[in-house]
Structure formats: structure tokens, C-alpha cells
Scaffold this motif. Structure first.
Motif, PDB file in Angstrom:
ATOM      1  N   ALA A 104      36.172  35.512  50.329  1.00  0.00           N
ATOM      2  CA  ALA A 104      36.015  34.561  48.896  1.00  0.00           C
ATOM      3  C   ALA A 104      35.373  33.096  49.725  1.00  0.00           C
ATOM      4  O   ALA A 104      35.526  32.860  50.972  1.00  0.00           O
ATOM      5  CB  ALA A 104      37.632  33.888  48.834  1.00  0.00           C
ATOM      6  N   SER A 129      42.237  23.573  41.321  1.00  0.00           N
ATOM      7  CA  SER A 129      42.726  24.174  42.445  1.00  0.00           C
ATOM      8  C   SER A 129      42.404  25.531  42.585  1.00  0.00           C
ATOM      9  O   SER A 129      42.393  26.387  41.496  1.00  0.00           O
ATOM     10  CB  SER A 129      44.386  24.132  42.451  1.00  0.00           C
ATOM     11  OG  SER A 129      44.590  22.751  42.033  1.00  0.00           O
ATOM     12  N   VAL A 130      41.898  26.004  43.812  1.00  0.00           N
ATOM     13  CA  VAL A 130      41.406  27.386  44.022  1.00  0.00           C
ATOM     14  C   VAL A 130      42.129  28.185  45.027  1.00  0.00           C
ATOM     15  O   VAL A 130      42.499  27.441  46.223  1.00  0.00           O
ATOM     16  CB  VAL A 130      39.840  27.558  44.338  1.00  0.00           C
ATOM     17  CG1 VAL A 130      39.345  28.830  44.278  1.00  0.00           C
ATOM     18  CG2 VAL A 130      39.271  26.526  43.135  1.00  0.00           C
ATOM     19  N   LYS A 131      42.496  29.513  45.035  1.00  0.00           N
ATOM     20  CA  LYS A 131      43.300  30.094  45.952  1.00  0.00           C
ATOM     21  C   LYS A 131      42.585  31.108  46.337  1.00  0.00           C
ATOM     22  O   LYS A 131      42.240  32.020  45.446  1.00  0.00           O
ATOM     23  CB  LYS A 131      44.522  30.423  45.200  1.00  0.00           C
ATOM     24  CG  LYS A 131      45.641  30.683  46.116  1.00  0.00           C
ATOM     25  CD  LYS A 131      46.883  31.140  45.549  1.00  0.00           C
ATOM     26  CE  LYS A 131      47.983  32.059  46.364  1.00  0.00           C
ATOM     27  NZ  LYS A 131      48.962  32.681  45.905  1.00  0.00           N
ATOM     28  N   PRO A 132      42.288  31.445  47.619  1.00  0.00           N
ATOM     29  CA  PRO A 132      41.382  32.610  47.929  1.00  0.00           C
ATOM     30  C   PRO A 132      42.275  34.018  48.088  1.00  0.00           C
ATOM     31  O   PRO A 132      43.774  33.684  48.116  1.00  0.00           O
ATOM     32  CB  PRO A 132      40.992  32.342  49.333  1.00  0.00           C
ATOM     33  CG  PRO A 132      41.905  31.247  50.069  1.00  0.00           C
ATOM     34  CD  PRO A 132      42.421  30.490  48.652  1.00  0.00           C
ATOM     35  N   ALA A 133      41.578  34.956  47.630  1.00  0.00           N
ATOM     36  CA  ALA A 133      42.288  36.435  47.758  1.00  0.00           C
ATOM     37  C   ALA A 133      41.999  37.218  48.780  1.00  0.00           C
ATOM     38  O   ALA A 133      42.332  38.260  48.795  1.00  0.00           O
ATOM     39  CB  ALA A 133      42.145  37.138  46.131  1.00  0.00           C
ATOM     40  N   THR A 134      41.466  36.565  49.735  1.00  0.00           N
ATOM     41  CA  THR A 134      40.854  37.551  50.908  1.00  0.00           C
ATOM     42  C   THR A 134      41.496  36.947  52.188  1.00  0.00           C
ATOM     43  O   THR A 134      42.067  35.819  51.995  1.00  0.00           O
ATOM     44  CB  THR A 134      39.345  37.311  51.084  1.00  0.00           C
ATOM     45  OG1 THR A 134      39.036  36.083  50.843  1.00  0.00           O
ATOM     46  CG2 THR A 134      38.728  38.169  49.897  1.00  0.00           C
TER      47      THR A 134
ATOM     48  N   TRP B  25      40.948  26.299  32.875  1.00  0.00           N
ATOM     49  CA  TRP B  25      39.554  25.860  32.989  1.00  0.00           C
ATOM     50  C   TRP B  25      39.418  25.310  31.588  1.00  0.00           C
ATOM     51  O   TRP B  25      40.372  24.697  31.164  1.00  0.00           O
ATOM     52  CB  TRP B  25      38.457  27.269  32.692  1.00  0.00           C
ATOM     53  CG  TRP B  25      37.101  27.211  32.489  1.00  0.00           C
ATOM     54  CD1 TRP B  25      36.163  27.496  31.740  1.00  0.00           C
ATOM     55  CD2 TRP B  25      36.182  26.589  33.792  1.00  0.00           C
ATOM     56  NE1 TRP B  25      34.813  27.174  32.269  1.00  0.00           N
ATOM     57  CE2 TRP B  25      34.952  26.455  33.401  1.00  0.00           C
ATOM     58  CE3 TRP B  25      36.590  25.688  35.021  1.00  0.00           C
ATOM     59  CZ2 TRP B  25      34.045  25.857  34.209  1.00  0.00           C
ATOM     60  CZ3 TRP B  25      35.629  25.039  35.806  1.00  0.00           C
ATOM     61  CH2 TRP B  25      34.407  25.262  35.258  1.00  0.00           C
ATOM     62  N   TRP B  98      31.319  35.107  43.123  1.00  0.00           N
ATOM     63  CA  TRP B  98      31.070  36.505  43.422  1.00  0.00           C
ATOM     64  C   TRP B  98      30.635  37.569  42.527  1.00  0.00           C
ATOM     65  O   TRP B  98      29.904  38.260  42.496  1.00  0.00           O
ATOM     66  CB  TRP B  98      32.201  36.630  44.511  1.00  0.00           C
ATOM     67  CG  TRP B  98      32.353  38.326  44.891  1.00  0.00           C
ATOM     68  CD1 TRP B  98      33.328  39.108  44.228  1.00  0.00           C
ATOM     69  CD2 TRP B  98      31.228  39.060  45.510  1.00  0.00           C
ATOM     70  NE1 TRP B  98      33.133  40.570  44.673  1.00  0.00           N
ATOM     71  CE2 TRP B  98      31.786  40.413  45.627  1.00  0.00           C
ATOM     72  CE3 TRP B  98      30.229  38.763  46.202  1.00  0.00           C
ATOM     73  CZ2 TRP B  98      31.465  41.526  46.355  1.00  0.00           C
ATOM     74  CZ3 TRP B  98      29.599  39.667  47.228  1.00  0.00           C
ATOM     75  CH2 TRP B  98      30.181  40.915  47.169  1.00  0.00           C
ATOM     76  N   SER B 216      37.470  39.730  41.527  1.00  0.00           N
ATOM     77  CA  SER B 216      37.302  38.344  42.018  1.00  0.00           C
ATOM     78  C   SER B 216      37.838  38.092  43.378  1.00  0.00           C
ATOM     79  O   SER B 216      38.863  39.005  43.668  1.00  0.00           O
ATOM     80  CB  SER B 216      37.655  37.361  41.010  1.00  0.00           C
ATOM     81  OG  SER B 216      39.087  37.349  41.115  1.00  0.00           O
ATOM     82  N   LEU B 217      37.415  37.176  44.122  1.00  0.00           N
ATOM     83  CA  LEU B 217      37.682  37.127  45.352  1.00  0.00           C
ATOM     84  C   LEU B 217      38.604  35.800  45.606  1.00  0.00           C
ATOM     85  O   LEU B 217      39.364  35.678  46.623  1.00  0.00           O
ATOM     86  CB  LEU B 217      36.636  36.963  46.581  1.00  0.00           C
ATOM     87  CG  LEU B 217      35.486  38.162  46.440  1.00  0.00           C
ATOM     88  CD1 LEU B 217      34.417  37.848  47.534  1.00  0.00           C
ATOM     89  CD2 LEU B 217      36.464  39.417  46.936  1.00  0.00           C
ATOM     90  N   ALA B 218      38.414  35.023  44.683  1.00  0.00           N
ATOM     91  CA  ALA B 218      39.451  33.528  44.463  1.00  0.00           C
ATOM     92  C   ALA B 218      39.774  33.272  43.132  1.00  0.00           C
ATOM     93  O   ALA B 218      39.021  33.878  42.356  1.00  0.00           O
ATOM     94  CB  ALA B 218      38.239  32.600  45.171  1.00  0.00           C
ATOM     95  N   ALA B 219      40.916  32.844  42.928  1.00  0.00           N
ATOM     96  CA  ALA B 219      41.206  32.577  41.690  1.00  0.00           C
ATOM     97  C   ALA B 219      41.629  31.155  41.406  1.00  0.00           C
ATOM     98  O   ALA B 219      41.910  30.233  42.326  1.00  0.00           O
ATOM     99  CB  ALA B 219      42.666  33.203  41.356  1.00  0.00           C
ATOM    100  N   THR B 220      41.208  30.608  40.431  1.00  0.00           N
ATOM    101  CA  THR B 220      41.607  29.200  39.888  1.00  0.00           C
ATOM    102  C   THR B 220      43.006  29.232  39.561  1.00  0.00           C
ATOM    103  O   THR B 220      43.249  29.845  38.426  1.00  0.00           O
ATOM    104  CB  THR B 220      40.675  28.641  38.768  1.00  0.00           C
ATOM    105  OG1 THR B 220      39.108  28.860  39.079  1.00  0.00           O
ATOM    106  CG2 THR B 220      40.940  27.047  38.559  1.00  0.00           C
ATOM    107  N   THR B 221      43.899  28.206  39.963  1.00  0.00           N
ATOM    108  CA  THR B 221      45.178  28.015  39.689  1.00  0.00           C
ATOM    109  C   THR B 221      45.360  27.062  38.703  1.00  0.00           C
ATOM    110  O   THR B 221      46.363  26.924  38.033  1.00  0.00           O
ATOM    111  CB  THR B 221      46.143  28.164  40.829  1.00  0.00           C
ATOM    112  OG1 THR B 221      45.490  27.052  41.748  1.00  0.00           O
ATOM    113  CG2 THR B 221      46.105  29.405  41.587  1.00  0.00           C
ATOM    114  N   SER B 222      44.429  26.077  38.740  1.00  0.00           N
ATOM    115  CA  SER B 222      44.764  24.690  37.763  1.00  0.00           C
ATOM    116  C   SER B 222      43.468  24.132  37.546  1.00  0.00           C
ATOM    117  O   SER B 222      42.453  24.083  38.598  1.00  0.00           O
ATOM    118  CB  SER B 222      45.677  23.801  38.255  1.00  0.00           C
ATOM    119  OG  SER B 222      45.458  22.647  38.118  1.00  0.00           O
TER     120      SER B 222
END
Ligand code: FAD
Ligand code: AMP
Lengths: 303, 258
Positions: A104, A129-134, B25, B98, B216-222
Motif C-alpha cells: 500500500a 484517515s487511511v489504514k494500510p491493508a498490507t 469520502w 492502486w 484495494s491495498l489501503a482503506a479510508t476510515t474517515s
């Protein structure tokens, strides 16, 4: 937790911004190793592990080769985070490393949060706020978001090298345009942004600058459009200024502009948008039409 | 020659942003959308190259997004692109860079494009990732943040913008991808005849499911406004009153006015 910090080096010099990466790692509370394509004569003042490749051999800008070097060190060090600055070097190289690792990438990190990272979005108006999943994550941190930290000492150097040519040929640097005004010395700067509307309105902004005994500054689009010369541009690709008074006329406050003026002693902003991000750094935000407010202010100041 | 330019439609950034129901978003209601500014420079540069190369060159514009993005596609066609691809994805805003890059690469993979143009970043996401990622996935040479572009017989000479106004000059062979920066050129306004002509140009619609293969490799949480720093004063109201207030503050707080 471990970070691999990617230092920056240009035109034969270690860039000071490299120390911001150490500031970031300290806030993260992570172990560090650093990788630099630079020179033995320009070592960072940092007592940790430094993987050093010679820029004379590997090129200052050769992303294919630099990527290879980084991937090799990642395999040895096994870091959780590979950290770049969000700069012309970092945003160019980071995605290449992320793709190679299928990691990520989180761009323009401005803060560390419990379960991830905070980044700017919508031209700096909002945050995500972003959280990686890798397992591994590539980060680019926003310039100026983390205080530079110079731990001192000398690194333990591991020399690394890489061969091959890469798909880009670097021809050379072109110096910045010569300045005809030195904004860094000005005590007052009144800057025009896109909100000024058109080139014909620039004299109105100039008149306020004159009345306050200051210089005319400008945001980037105003310079690109040819309303004002480049030597007046404030920001990352223009000049850094810190006058006693900075007046931002119709400037939204994008991060690249803020980076150049947020250290001003006093910031007055005129913007019709109450939520414009310039409000974050302004001591006073006047919500008004710049072409109405500025002439009125000039008239009063001149009296 | 085959050229591709990738564009994103973004909201007017002078709008007020509110979080959507999921809180990850912006809510699209009441927002006006237009072409990402950096992509306008990309379109202009690709159109200039298209004009220089003349017959036998085809310039395709591609955008991923919901139906509204067709407006931005039409603008690019009116600026001079030849054909268009709309990758239909009502959920594009929830995809990470990505995935967006993987979709573009999946489309471009077997099309033998010579040069791909993208913006250096999208104004709403601002990740500055999609262009470089597409190039890496396709194995194209790539450089970023260009403020100068020349093409001659398979070789591109680009000027990259670096910090402090310094530039770096780079040469590479096609196939290549460049990401375009402010100041590269002055995008043209579509003329009425060209807007009419663009109406006849083809827009190929492709459902995103045909091209999407990656998670997806990263998630937006807020999605939220910046924490208020406080300290700053916001002044609104009558003009004469505003001027008096500002003069008083400047006299009080700065040594500039006495
Ligand atoms: C790598 C890179 C480097 C960059 N370097 C720089 C740099 O050095 N300097 C720089 O400035 N930018 C730089 N930029 C560009 C930056 O991201 C912004 O695009 C730019 O600063 C925006 O300029 P602006 O605020 O004048 O225009 P906009 O963002 O368009 O803002 C205009 C503002 O005017 C307001 N407005 C409109 N009409 C009125 C009115 N009638 N009265 C009052 N207010 C009004 C609007 O509400 C808005 O807030 C760089 C970008 C990149 C990607
Ligand atoms: N949804 C999309 N459709 C087409 N191109 C896109 C899309 N999102 C991003 N891009 C391209 O990738 C560039 C960089 O975007 P980003 O990585 O989001 O900052 C943009 O300037 C566009 O050229």
C-alpha cells in the motif's frame, strides 16, 4: 516496528529535508535505517545504519536504479514502512517501490493516528484517515508536517551499489529563474492569488503593497498565467518568506503555498470562501470579495 | 502513433465538503464537477502532440467514474482528442490509487500506446500515484511533474519541476508516461465548432468489472475537516466596518501600521 527512511540528495548536497524523516520516525516510535543515494562527503548527522550508494555512479535522478537499490535493502532490513518525503524525488520514486513490493502507498502523510495515517485531501480543505491493508507500507510525508530532527553522531555506513542504465537519461539541471525581487527581505508582502480574477486587477493588489511599504507576492497560477513574474512567486517552487505581515488576496492556501509563507509573523487573508484552507494559518480571515475589500483598505491605509 | 490521456472529474474545490453516509469520502450532492486541473494540462499537451504528428496518430481520452464523468470526457474531445473510453464505475471514488491504476493498465495492456499522459495528481485525492503506477504496471519509462515536453522521433525530452524553481531535464524513449504539472502549457478553451464536432466522436463504454482484477491495498476510515487550530479571527459583514476592524487589528498586532 521498523522504518526505512529514504534520504534526499541533490546537486551534490544532502538535503536538510532528510531530517524531517527522522522527525517522523521518532513520532512513530520506530526503529530506523536510512538509505541515501548521495556521497561519503555529505553524511547525515545520524548515528544509525545508513545504506549509502554513490550518486556519482548511480545518478541523482535515476528512478529505475534507485528503486532496485531500495528493494534490495528492503529485503535485508525487512522494514514495516518505507518512508519518503512527498517531494519531487519522493512522489516520483515511491509508487515504483510500492508496485515492486505490491505494498500500500499512503501519500502526503500529515499526522500519525492510532490505526493509520492522516492525509490531506480536497486541496488541503479536508482530511482522510487511511489504514494500510498490507504488511509493508510505502509512505510519503508532507514537507513541513514533522519537525526536522538531527540526532547527531555519524552513521554506520553500508555501501551499496547497483548496475544497469535505467530507462531515463538525466541531462542536467536548469537553475531557477533569476530573482529581480528578494521577497525574503521584505517586511510586508501582499500576494495576489487566482481569486484576484484577471491580470488587469493586479495593480489593485500592488497598490496595497505600496501603501503598506511592501512588495508584491503571488501564488503559482498567477505566475503561470503570466500576470506576475516568477520572482514574485511564494511557495515550494518559488520563494520562502517570513515577513512581519503577509496579506493573501484571493489565495486558497494550498499546501505548496502555505509551505512558503506560514512562518510569517502576521497573516491577513481575504477570501470569499470562509472554509478556504488559508484560514488555518491566517491570524485574520476577512470573508469578502477581494476586489471590493482591497481598494477600500488601501484607501484607508494611504490616508 | 497511439496516444492516451487519463482524466479524472473532480468537484469544484471552492465548494463546502460534507462527509458521505459512510463517513469516508465527500457527499456528492450539491457539488459541481469539472476536469481535474492537472489533467487539463495533460489533455492540452497530448492534443498539441496529436496536432504536430498529424494523420495516422490517434489520441484516446479515458476516464473512470460514474455517468457524470462523460461531461469531462466531452470537454477533452472538444479540446481535440479523437476517441474516448468511459470506464463505467459508480463506485470509483471508493477505489484506492492502486486499483484505479490497475484498471487503466488492464485497459492499456494490449493497445500498444506509445505515450500516456496523466495529471501529476488529482485535486480531490491528491495521491500523485496513479500515473507512475500505471507506467510501472505496463513497463513504460516514466517521469513526473513535467513543465516542459518535446517529442522527436521516439524520444521524449521532458523538463521536471523540482523544489525552489530548479528544473531537471530528462530524456527517455517511448513507450513512456508523463505526469503533467501546472505551468506546462495553457489549456485551450473548446470552441463552439469543436464542441459540435466532438458530439459526433465515439465514447466507448466499458463496465469496470471487465477491467478490475485487484483488491484495494489501503482503506479510508474517515473523511473529516482539519482540526481547528484556533487563534485566527474570522471577520464578515459590512465593508466599511471590515476595513476599520482590520486597520485596528493591524495597528494593534503588527509594527507595520502606526
Ligand atoms: C509540485 C507543486 C508545486 C507547487 N508550488 C507552488 C508554489 O510554489 N506556490 C504556489 O502558490 N502554488 C504552488 N503550487 C500550486 C498549488 O497547489 C495551488 O494550485 C495554488 O497555490 C493555488 O493558487 P491560488 O490559491 O491562487 O488559486 P486557487 O486555489 O484557485 O484559489 C483561489 C482562491 O480565491 C478565492 N476567491 C475567488 N474569487 C474571489 C473573490 N472575488 N474575492 C475573494 N476571494 C476569491 C477562492 O475562494 C479561492 O480560495 C504547486 C503545486 C504543485 C503540485
Ligand atoms: N478515475 C480516474 N480516471 C482516469 N484517470 C484518473 C482517475 N483518477 C486518477 N487519474 C489520473 O491519475 C492522475 C493522478 O491521480 P492521483 O494519483 O489520484 O493523484 C490524475 O491526474 C489523472 O490523470
Amino acid at each position: 516496528m521498523k522504518t526505512l527512511l529514504i534520504g534526499e540528495y541533490r546537486e551534490g548536497k544532502l538535503l536538510d529535508s532528510t531530517y524531517e524523516l527522522l522527525g517522523f520516525a521518532a513520532q512513530l516510535g520506530a526503529e530506523t535505517a536510512m538509505l541515501l543515494v548521495g556521497s561519503e562527503n555529505q553524511l547525515p548527522l545520524y548515528g544509525g545504519t545508513l545504506y549509502l550508494a554513490d550518486a556519482a555512479a548511480c545518478g541523482e535522478y535515476n528512478p529505475d536504479l534507485h528503486k532496485k537499490l531500495i528493494i534490495e535493502v528492503v529485503q535485508q532490513e525487512n522494514p514495516d514502512y518505507i518512508v519518503f518525503l512527498h517531494s519531487s524525488y519522493g512522489w516520483d520514486l515511491a509508487p515504483r517501490v510500492a508496485v515492486a513490493l505490491k505494498a500500500a502507498q499512503i501519500s502526503e502523510v500529515i499526522a500519525i493516528q492510532d490505526s493509520g495515517f492522516e492525509v490531506g485531501c480536497c486541496n488541503g480543505k479536508m482530511r482522510r484517515s487511511v489504514k494500510p491493508a498490507t504488511n509493508k507500507t510505502v509512505l510519503t510525508v508532507q514537507a513541513g508536517a514533522f519537525p526536522a530532527l538531527q540526532p547527531g553522531g555519524l552513521p554506520t555506513v553500508h555501501k551499496i551499489t547497483s548496475a544497469g542504465i535505467g530507462s531515463l537519461e538525466f541531462i542536467g539541471y536548469e537553475p531557477a529563474e533569476k530573482k529581480d525581487v528578494d521577497l525574503a527581505k521584505a517586511e510586508v508582502i501582499v500576494s495576489a492569488g487566482r481569486g484576484v480574477g484577471k491580470k488587469d486587477n493586479i495593480p489593485v493588489i500592488q497598490a496595497l503593497a505600496k501603501a503598506l511599504g511592501g512588495e508584491l507576492g503571488a501564488s503559482r497560477p498567477v505566475v503561470d498565467a503570466g500576470w506576475v513574474g516568477h520572482s514574485h512567486q511564494v511557495g515550494t517552487t518559488g520563494q520562502n518568506v517570513s515577513p512581519k505581515l503577509y496579506v493573501a488576496c484571493g489565495i486558497s492556501g494550498a499546501i505548496q503555498h502555505l509551505a512558503g509563507m506560514k512562518k510569517s509573523d502576521f497573516i491577513l487573508a481575504i477570501n470569499k470562501d470562509k472554509d478556504a484552507p488559508i484560514g488555518e494559518v491566517a491570524d485574520v480571515l476577512v470573508v469578502a470579495d477581494v476586489m471590493q475589500f482591497v481598494p477600500a483598505l488601501t484607501a484607508k491605509v494611504a490616508r | 502513433m497511439k496516444l492516451l490521456v487519463c482524466i479524472k472529474q473532480v468537484p469544484d474545490l471552492e465548494s463546502r465538503f460534507k462527509a458521505n453516509a459512510e463517513g469516508v469520502w465527500y457527499n456528492e450532492a450539491d457539488l459541481a464537477f469539472r476536469m481535474n486541473e492537472y489533467d487539463e494540462y495533460a489533455v492540452e499537451q497530448s492534443v498539441q502532440l496529436r496536432e504536430k504528428l498529424g494523420e495516422g496518430t490517434e489520441l484516446t481520452v479515458l476516464s473512470i467514474g460514474p455517468d457524470r464523468v462523460v461531461e469531462a470526457i466531452k470537454k477533452a474531445l472538444a479540446m481535440g482528442c479523437d476517441t474516448a473510453v468511459h470506464v463505467q464505475d459508480a463506485a470509483a471514488s471508493g477505489k484506492d490509487p492502486w486499483q484505479i491504476a490497475s484498471i487503466i493498465a488492464a485497459y492499456a495492456k494490449d493497445k500498444s500506446f506509445d505515450i500516456i499522459f496523466t495529471g501529476m495528481q488529482s485535486q480531490d485525492r491528491g495521491s500523485a500515484q496513479v500515473g507512475v503506477t500505471v507506467a510501472e504496471l505496463l513497463g513504460f519509462a516514466c517521469t513526473t511533474t513535467i513543465v516542459g515536453f518535446e517529442y522527436d522521433n521516439g524520444t521524449i525530452t521532458a523538463k521536471r519541476e523540482l523544489e525552489g524553481g530548479i528544473k531537471g531535464i530528462v530524456r527517455m524513449k517511448s513507450p513512456a508516461l508523463v505526469t503533467c504539472q501546472l505551468g506546462l502549457n495553457i489549456p485551450r478553451y473548446p470552441t463552439l465548432p469543436n464542441i459540435m464536432k466532438a458530439k459526433k466522436k465515439e465514447i466507448i463504454a466499458i463496465p469496470v468489472a471487465d477491467l478490475l482484477r485487484e483488491e484495494s491495498l489501503a482503506a479510508t476510515t474517515s473523511f473529516h475537516p482539519p482540526a481547528k487550530k484556533g487563534g485566527g479571527i474570522v471577520l464578515e459583514g459590512d465593508m466599511a466596518d471590515l476595513v476599520d476592524k482590520v486597520i485596528a487589528i493591524l495597528k494593534d498586532k503588527t509594527a507595520v501600521l502606526r
